[in-house]
Design a protein around this motif. Structure first.
Motif, PDB file in Angstrom:
ATOM      1  N   PHE A 176      31.173  48.439  39.158  1.00 48.82           N
ATOM      2  CA  PHE A 176      31.592  48.287  40.560  1.00 48.82           C
ATOM      3  C   PHE A 176      32.111  49.626  41.072  1.00 48.82           C
ATOM      4  CE2 PHE A 176      35.091  47.692  43.581  1.00 48.82           C
ATOM      5  CZ  PHE A 176      34.484  46.915  44.547  1.00 48.82           C
ATOM      6  N   TYR A 177      31.747  49.961  42.313  1.00 50.29           N
ATOM      7  CA  TYR A 177      32.266  51.192  42.946  1.00 50.29           C
ATOM      8  C   TYR A 177      32.410  50.929  44.442  1.00 50.29           C
ATOM      9  CZ  TYR A 177      32.528  56.168  44.258  1.00 50.29           C
ATOM     10  OH  TYR A 177      32.923  57.395  44.749  1.00 50.29           O
ATOM     11  N   ASP A 178      33.599  51.226  44.971  1.00 50.45           N
ATOM     12  CA  ASP A 178      33.815  50.998  46.407  1.00 50.45           C
ATOM     13  C   ASP A 178      33.969  52.318  47.167  1.00 50.45           C
ATOM     14  OD1 ASP A 178      36.247  51.872  45.594  1.00 50.45           O
ATOM     15  OD2 ASP A 178      37.367  50.074  46.161  1.00 50.45           O
ATOM     16  N   GLY A 179      33.543  53.409  46.530  1.00 52.75           N
ATOM     17  CA  GLY A 179      33.686  54.719  47.180  1.00 52.75           C
ATOM     18  C   GLY A 179      34.965  55.411  46.762  1.00 52.75           C
ATOM     19  N   LYS A 180      35.908  54.639  46.184  1.00 57.70           N
ATOM     20  CA  LYS A 180      37.170  55.232  45.712  1.00 57.70           C
ATOM     21  C   LYS A 180      37.310  55.073  44.217  1.00 57.70           C
ATOM     22  CE  LYS A 180      39.554  53.913  49.974  1.00 57.70           C
ATOM     23  NZ  LYS A 180      39.047  52.570  50.289  1.00 57.70           N
ATOM     24  N   GLN A 181      37.137  53.816  43.751  1.00 57.45           N
ATOM     25  CA  GLN A 181      37.388  53.539  42.337  1.00 57.45           C
ATOM     26  C   GLN A 181      36.211  52.842  41.681  1.00 57.45           C
ATOM     27  OE1 GLN A 181      41.113  51.306  42.480  1.00 57.45           O
ATOM     28  NE2 GLN A 181      42.026  53.015  41.370  1.00 57.45           N
ATOM     29  N   PHE A 182      36.017  53.188  40.412  1.00 56.51           N
ATOM     30  CA  PHE A 182      35.025  52.475  39.597  1.00 56.51           C
ATOM     31  C   PHE A 182      35.738  51.409  38.769  1.00 56.51           C
ATOM     32  CE2 PHE A 182      32.819  56.557  40.148  1.00 56.51           C
ATOM     33  CZ  PHE A 182      31.534  56.124  40.429  1.00 56.51           C
ATOM     34  N   HIS A 183      35.085  50.268  38.566  1.00 56.33           N
ATOM     35  CA  HIS A 183      35.582  49.260  37.609  1.00 56.33           C
ATOM     36  C   HIS A 183      34.396  48.791  36.788  1.00 56.33           C
ATOM     37  CE1 HIS A 183      39.622  48.559  39.247  1.00 56.33           C
ATOM     38  NE2 HIS A 183      39.064  48.892  40.400  1.00 56.33           N
TER      39      HIS A 183
END
Ligand SMILES: Nc1ncnc2c1ncn2[C@@H]1O[C@H](COP(=O)(O)OP(=O)(O)OP(=O)(O)O)[C@@H](O)[C@H]1O
Ligand SMILES: Cc1ncc(CO)c(N)n1
Length: 264
Positions: free
Chosen positions: A185-192
């Protein structure tokens, strides 16, 4: 009761598409609605034939639902042509749903092209910017990003490319790589990294449809994006572990009901 709308193709075999989406919504306690974009004659082995639905009635299915019932979350699956992509994009621009999960369906497990090859550019231009989350598998992420993905580190690079096309967030599904099926997952700020454990089975028909619908259902119920994804990952993992050995090919995930009781 919270509501979710799937805009996708029908799978006569009941394992993927609209049928998987509605079963998932129901299992998760959300009222499911549908706008059918194509009818596929399909089973666990093959896609036999496809008929795309006229643009006018795709438009009307969506407007009928938004203008009367209301939609807490939208899930988008198979859109076969450029015309269908533009029709759906126009409706989303008009009704501005709070959550739109785009599963960029391109090719079936048996290798049948469900999206016209030359329509990928339109998916990028018109639909990615309207999506809260896009959920490509590895081959789809390669096409959207223009990068080859051979391993988990490649998934990070592809996420960065795809986020630049305008979706709120990206979830690249790792099911097609060797090893455990971890999704990124990536929202442009953080990866999970959403970790999974591989279930040894051939019965993985409709798993992508089920995951994106479960995320939409969880968002409709008010969960935040990361929680919605983590709970959807638990749902699909159990659905694969308990998948059904029916048909001669890839059997379907099992949609066990998690929700009993009354909703208001
Ligand atoms: N054998 C497996 N065991 C456990 N989880 C799996 C397995 N295969 C896939 N998954 C998970 O299932 C979800 C769906 O991923 P997948 O890559 O299969 O989607 P997809 O190719 O879009 O599926 P489809 O095209 O059949 O709808 C992901 O969370 C993935 O990690
Ligand atoms: C209708 C339909 N949508 C999505 C998929 C996923 O590959 C499929 N096989 N069929």
């Amino acid at each position: 009761m919270k509501t979710a709308l799937t805009i996708a193709g029908s799978d006569s075999g009941g394992g993927a598409g609209i049928q998987a989406d509605l079963k998932t919504f129901s299992a998760l306690g959300v009222f499911g609605m549908s706008a059918i974009t194509a009818i596929t004659a399909q089973n666990t082995v093959e896609v036999r034939s496809v008929q795309n639905i006229d643009l006018d009635i795709i438009h009307d299915q969506i407007s009928a639902v938004f203008e009367d019932i209301g939609v807490n979350a939208v899930k988008i699956g198979m859109l076969g042509t450029s015309g269908i992509i533009k029709t759906v994009a126009k409706s989303l621009e008009k009704y501005k749903p709070e959550h739109t999960i785009l599963d960029p369906v391109m090719v079936s497990k048996g290798g049948h092209h469900l999206l016209e090859r030359n329509a990928v550019a339109d998916l990028n231009e018109f639909l990615l910017p309207l999506s809260s989350l896009v959920t490509p598998n590895i081959p789809e992420a390669e096409i959207l990003s223009g990068l080859k993905i051979h391993s988990e580190p490649d998934m990070y690079l592809a996420c960065r490319e795809i986020i630049d096309k305008g979706p709120g967030a990206v979830l690249i599904k790792g099911g097609h790589l060797d090893g455990d099926p971890n999704d990124l997952f990536y929202d442009g700020k953080q990866f999970h990294l959403i970790k999974g454990e591989r279930v040894e089975t051939k019965n993985v028909h409709g798993t992508g449809c089920t995951l994106s619908s479960a995320i939409a259902a969880n968002l409709a119920k008010g969960e935040n994006m990361l929680t919605a994804i983590e709970n959807a990952k638990d749902y699909i993992t159990t659905a694969i572990a308990e998948s059904l050995d029916i048909g001669q090919g890839h059997g379907p995930a099992h949609h066990f009901h998690q929700f009993y009781g009354h909703v208001h």
